[in-house]
Design a protein around this motif. Structure first.
Motif, short mmCIF file in Angstrom:
data_model
loop_
_atom_site.label_atom_id
_atom_site.label_comp_id
_atom_site.label_asym_id
_atom_site.label_seq_id
_atom_site.Cartn_x
_atom_site.Cartn_y
_atom_site.Cartn_z
N ASP A 85 -8.73 11.06 3.63
CA ASP A 85 -7.90 10.99 4.83
C ASP A 85 -8.42 9.91 5.77
OD1 ASP A 85 -6.18 11.50 6.94
OD2 ASP A 85 -6.69 13.62 7.10
N LEU A 86 -9.71 9.94 6.04
CA LEU A 86 -10.32 8.98 6.95
C LEU A 86 -10.16 7.54 6.43
CD1 LEU A 86 -12.16 8.40 9.45
CD2 LEU A 86 -14.09 8.63 7.89
N CYS A 87 -10.47 7.33 5.15
CA CYS A 87 -10.42 5.98 4.57
C CYS A 87 -8.99 5.43 4.54
CB CYS A 87 -11.01 5.98 3.17
SG CYS A 87 -12.79 6.28 3.14
N VAL A 88 -8.04 6.23 4.09
CA VAL A 88 -6.66 5.74 3.99
C VAL A 88 -6.05 5.53 5.37
CG1 VAL A 88 -4.34 6.36 3.19
CG2 VAL A 88 -6.28 6.67 1.69
N SER A 89 -6.35 6.41 6.31
CA SER A 89 -5.83 6.25 7.67
C SER A 89 -6.40 4.98 8.32
CB SER A 89 -6.15 7.48 8.52
OG SER A 89 -5.47 8.61 8.01
N LEU A 90 -7.69 4.73 8.09
CA LEU A 90 -8.32 3.52 8.62
C LEU A 90 -7.71 2.28 7.96
CD1 LEU A 90 -10.52 2.22 10.38
CD2 LEU A 90 -12.08 2.47 8.44
N TYR A 91 -7.51 2.33 6.65
CA TYR A 91 -6.88 1.22 5.94
C TYR A 91 -5.50 0.92 6.52
CZ TYR A 91 -3.69 -0.74 2.52
OH TYR A 91 -2.69 -1.47 1.93
N GLN A 92 -4.68 1.96 6.68
CA GLN A 92 -3.33 1.76 7.20
C GLN A 92 -3.37 1.20 8.62
OE1 GLN A 92 0.77 4.19 7.51
NE2 GLN A 92 -0.93 5.26 8.45
N ALA A 93 -4.25 1.76 9.46
CA ALA A 93 -4.32 1.32 10.87
C ALA A 93 -4.74 -0.14 10.99
CB ALA A 93 -5.28 2.23 11.63
N THR A 94 -5.60 -0.59 10.10
CA THR A 94 -6.09 -1.97 10.21
C THR A 94 -5.24 -2.97 9.43
OG1 THR A 94 -7.66 -1.56 8.40
CG2 THR A 94 -8.48 -1.29 10.65
N CYS A 95 -4.76 -2.61 8.25
CA CYS A 95 -4.08 -3.58 7.39
C CYS A 95 -2.56 -3.63 7.53
CB CYS A 95 -4.44 -3.31 5.93
SG CYS A 95 -6.19 -3.56 5.58
N PHE A 96 -1.91 -2.49 7.74
CA PHE A 96 -0.45 -2.50 7.81
C PHE A 96 0.08 -3.42 8.92
CE2 PHE A 96 1.49 1.26 5.30
CZ PHE A 96 0.78 0.89 4.17
N PRO A 97 -0.53 -3.43 10.12
CA PRO A 97 -0.04 -4.38 11.14
C PRO A 97 -0.19 -5.85 10.70
CG PRO A 97 -1.39 -2.70 12.16
CD PRO A 97 -1.55 -2.54 10.68
N VAL A 98 -1.25 -6.15 9.97
CA VAL A 98 -1.46 -7.51 9.47
C VAL A 98 -0.37 -7.88 8.46
CG1 VAL A 98 -3.04 -9.02 8.19
CG2 VAL A 98 -3.96 -7.41 9.87
N TYR A 99 -0.01 -6.93 7.58
CA TYR A 99 0.99 -7.19 6.55
C TYR A 99 2.42 -7.09 7.09
CZ TYR A 99 -2.98 -5.99 3.49
OH TYR A 99 -4.21 -5.93 2.88
N GLY A 100 2.57 -6.49 8.27
CA GLY A 100 3.91 -6.28 8.82
C GLY A 100 4.62 -5.10 8.20
N ILE A 101 3.86 -4.14 7.68
CA ILE A 101 4.43 -2.94 7.07
C ILE A 101 4.51 -1.83 8.12
CG2 ILE A 101 4.11 -1.16 5.30
CD1 ILE A 101 2.48 -3.16 3.68
N THR A 102 5.66 -1.16 8.17
CA THR A 102 5.81 -0.02 9.06
C THR A 102 4.81 1.07 8.67
OG1 THR A 102 8.16 -0.50 9.30
CG2 THR A 102 7.43 1.71 9.95
N LYS A 103 4.09 1.61 9.66
CA LYS A 103 3.08 2.64 9.37
C LYS A 103 3.74 3.96 8.96
CE LYS A 103 -0.55 0.96 12.40
NZ LYS A 103 -1.34 1.24 13.60
N VAL A 104 3.03 4.69 8.13
CA VAL A 104 3.47 6.01 7.68
C VAL A 104 3.07 7.03 8.74
CG1 VAL A 104 3.23 7.76 5.88
CG2 VAL A 104 3.16 5.33 5.27
N ARG A 105 4.02 7.84 9.18
CA ARG A 105 3.71 8.87 10.18
C ARG A 105 3.09 10.07 9.49
NH1 ARG A 105 7.83 11.49 13.02
NH2 ARG A 105 6.14 12.38 14.19
N ARG A 106 1.87 10.34 9.83
CA ARG A 106 1.12 11.44 9.22
C ARG A 106 1.82 12.80 9.43
NH1 ARG A 106 -4.18 11.89 8.76
NH2 ARG A 106 -4.93 13.98 8.95
N ALA A 107 2.41 13.00 10.60
CA ALA A 107 3.06 14.28 10.91
C ALA A 107 4.29 14.55 10.05
CB ALA A 107 3.45 14.33 12.39
#
Length: 199
Positions: A85-107
């Protein structure tokens, strides 16, 4: 992807939407309402459900022994789950904005609502919370990794694969090289405007 496959995928999406709508209609006719994060049952329903609740001591005596014995193994999996959870959430938070990918809502994936069921005792509610977290987390991770795959390599495998994520069906056919770079860019642009999942 040929027109017939695209048409079939569109039909499947439409049927999934119809199914979701029908399930929502059925749930709306149920005897509960969702108010924010809380699920509320009618008083008569809650009273009827309480009659099915097993108290802790009776539950402990009637519970399958093999479940109690394997409990420590099952619950030790919380460590790798939390780390994932920690690793994937950190990956998404840091990389998705760089790639321009819409973030996945955890809720949208990790849902805790079974604690509102009065027919479950506190141990059963604990089990339900653990399972909701584990399965929700894996669905959340699958969506993050699926979007990543769509960004970097939206190509189907040559061999049949079980358990493909929801984005996979629209990937390019294996060996379909024509205009690959342009089509890859189309996938990437679409990822910047991913609509929220249907509820």
């Amino acid at each position: 992807m040929n027109d017939k496959i695209r048409h079939l995928l569109d039909q499947i999406s439409a049927l999934e939407d119809d199914l979701r709508q029908e399930v929502q209609t059925q749930e709306a006719n149920a005897l509960f309402q969702i108010k924010g994060k809380r699920v509320e049952f009618e008083a008569t329903v809650r009273q009827a459900q309480r009659q099915f609740k097993t108290n802790f001591f009776r539950w402990l005596v009637t519970y399958r022994p093999q479940n109690l014995i394997t409990g420590p193994i099952i619950y030790s999996m919380i460590v790798p789950l939390l780390l994932l959870d920690l690793c994937v959430s950190l990956y998404q938070a840091t990389c998705f904005p760089v790639y321009g990918i819409t973030k996945v809502r955890r809720a949208d994936y990790i849902v805790f609502d079974r604690q509102h069921l009065v027919y479950l005792n506190f141990i059963e509610k604990f089990h339900c919370t653990y399972c909701a977290y584990g399965n929700g987390l894996l669905a959340y991770v699958t969506e993050i990794v699926g979007r990543t795959e769509e960004y970097f390599c939206p190509i189907k495998h040559a061999r049949k694969m079980l358990g493909a994520h929801s984005r996979y069906a629209r990937f390019l056919a294996y060996g379909e090289a024509k205009d690959y770079a342009a089509r890859l860019e189309q996938f990437r642009v679409k990822l910047g405007d991913v609509p929220p999942p249907h509820k």
